[in-house]
Design a protein around this motif. Structure first.
Motif, PDB file in Angstrom:
ATOM      1  N   GLU A  15       0.777  -1.269  -0.044  1.00  0.00           N
ATOM      2  CA  GLU A  15      -0.162  -0.043  -0.115  1.00  0.00           C
ATOM      3  C   GLU A  15       0.842   1.206  -0.123  1.00  0.00           C
ATOM      4  OE1 GLU A  15      -3.561   2.065   2.560  1.00  0.00           O
ATOM      5  OE2 GLU A  15      -2.687   0.457   3.224  1.00  0.00           O
ATOM      6  N   CYS A  16       0.465   2.327  -0.861  1.00  0.00           N
ATOM      7  CA  CYS A  16       1.055   3.393  -0.745  1.00  0.00           C
ATOM      8  C   CYS A  16       0.563   4.272   0.502  1.00  0.00           C
ATOM      9  CB  CYS A  16       0.950   4.266  -2.000  1.00  0.00           C
ATOM     10  SG  CYS A  16       1.551   5.949  -2.336  1.00  0.00           S
ATOM     11  N   GLU A  17       1.410   4.621   1.411  1.00  0.00           N
ATOM     12  CA  GLU A  17       0.872   5.231   2.590  1.00  0.00           C
ATOM     13  C   GLU A  17       0.409   6.378   2.308  1.00  0.00           C
ATOM     14  OE1 GLU A  17       3.061   3.654   6.341  1.00  0.00           O
ATOM     15  OE2 GLU A  17       4.529   4.606   5.123  1.00  0.00           O
ATOM     16  N   PRO A  18       0.818   7.328   1.608  1.00  0.00           N
ATOM     17  CA  PRO A  18       0.009   8.749   1.469  1.00  0.00           C
ATOM     18  C   PRO A  18      -1.156   8.839   0.697  1.00  0.00           C
ATOM     19  CG  PRO A  18       2.503   8.976   0.587  1.00  0.00           C
ATOM     20  CD  PRO A  18       2.225   7.499   0.799  1.00  0.00           C
ATOM     21  N   CYS A  19      -1.522   7.798  -0.397  1.00  0.00           N
ATOM     22  CA  CYS A  19      -2.679   7.789  -1.068  1.00  0.00           C
ATOM     23  C   CYS A  19      -3.509   6.610  -0.982  1.00  0.00           C
ATOM     24  CB  CYS A  19      -2.429   8.252  -2.531  1.00  0.00           C
ATOM     25  SG  CYS A  19      -1.960   6.695  -3.489  1.00  0.00           S
ATOM     26  N   GLY A  20      -2.935   5.635  -0.239  1.00  0.00           N
ATOM     27  CA  GLY A  20      -3.744   4.285  -0.140  1.00  0.00           C
ATOM     28  C   GLY A  20      -4.007   3.407  -1.331  1.00  0.00           C
ATOM     29  N   TYR A  21      -3.230   3.497  -2.477  1.00  0.00           N
ATOM     30  CA  TYR A  21      -3.221   2.881  -3.586  1.00  0.00           C
ATOM     31  C   TYR A  21      -2.556   1.629  -3.164  1.00  0.00           C
ATOM     32  CZ  TYR A  21      -1.688   0.626  -7.919  1.00  0.00           C
ATOM     33  OH  TYR A  21      -1.240  -0.239  -9.096  1.00  0.00           O
TER      34      TYR A  21
ATOM     35  N   ILE B 112      -1.933   6.272  -8.771  1.00  0.00           N
ATOM     36  CA  ILE B 112      -2.547   7.567  -8.198  1.00  0.00           C
ATOM     37  C   ILE B 112      -2.014   8.659  -7.972  1.00  0.00           C
ATOM     38  CG2 ILE B 112      -4.236   8.194  -6.288  1.00  0.00           C
ATOM     39  CD1 ILE B 112      -5.292   5.071  -6.215  1.00  0.00           C
ATOM     40  N   CYS B 113      -0.928   8.886  -7.102  1.00  0.00           N
ATOM     41  CA  CYS B 113      -0.220   9.867  -6.870  1.00  0.00           C
ATOM     42  C   CYS B 113       1.097  10.008  -7.396  1.00  0.00           C
ATOM     43  CB  CYS B 113      -0.031   9.837  -5.111  1.00  0.00           C
ATOM     44  SG  CYS B 113       0.911   8.429  -4.489  1.00  0.00           S
TER      45      CYS B 113
END
Length: 54
Positions: free
Chosen positions: A5-11, A41-42
């Motif tokens: 999981e991408c911590e900043p955006c949740g992807y 996403i980000c």
């Protein structure tokens, strides 16, 4: 395979699905993704992704 999981955006990168938009085939382990890959996403890199449990 472990999801990441991408911590900043949740992807969530799911190895079973891959990232076809970025040319990453299904069944590609996170460790095997090129270092210059970015989340869809980000746009951040692999360094902000953490393993997550199902």
């Amino acid at each position: 395979m472990i999801k990441y999981e991408c911590e900043p955006c949740g992807y969530i990168y799911d190895p079973a699905v891959g990232d076809l938009d970025a040319g990453i085939d299904p069944e590609t382990a996170f460790e095997d993704i090129p270092d210059d890959w970015t989340g869809s996403i980000c746009g951040l890199g692999k360094d902000v992704f953490v393993p997550v449990e199902d």
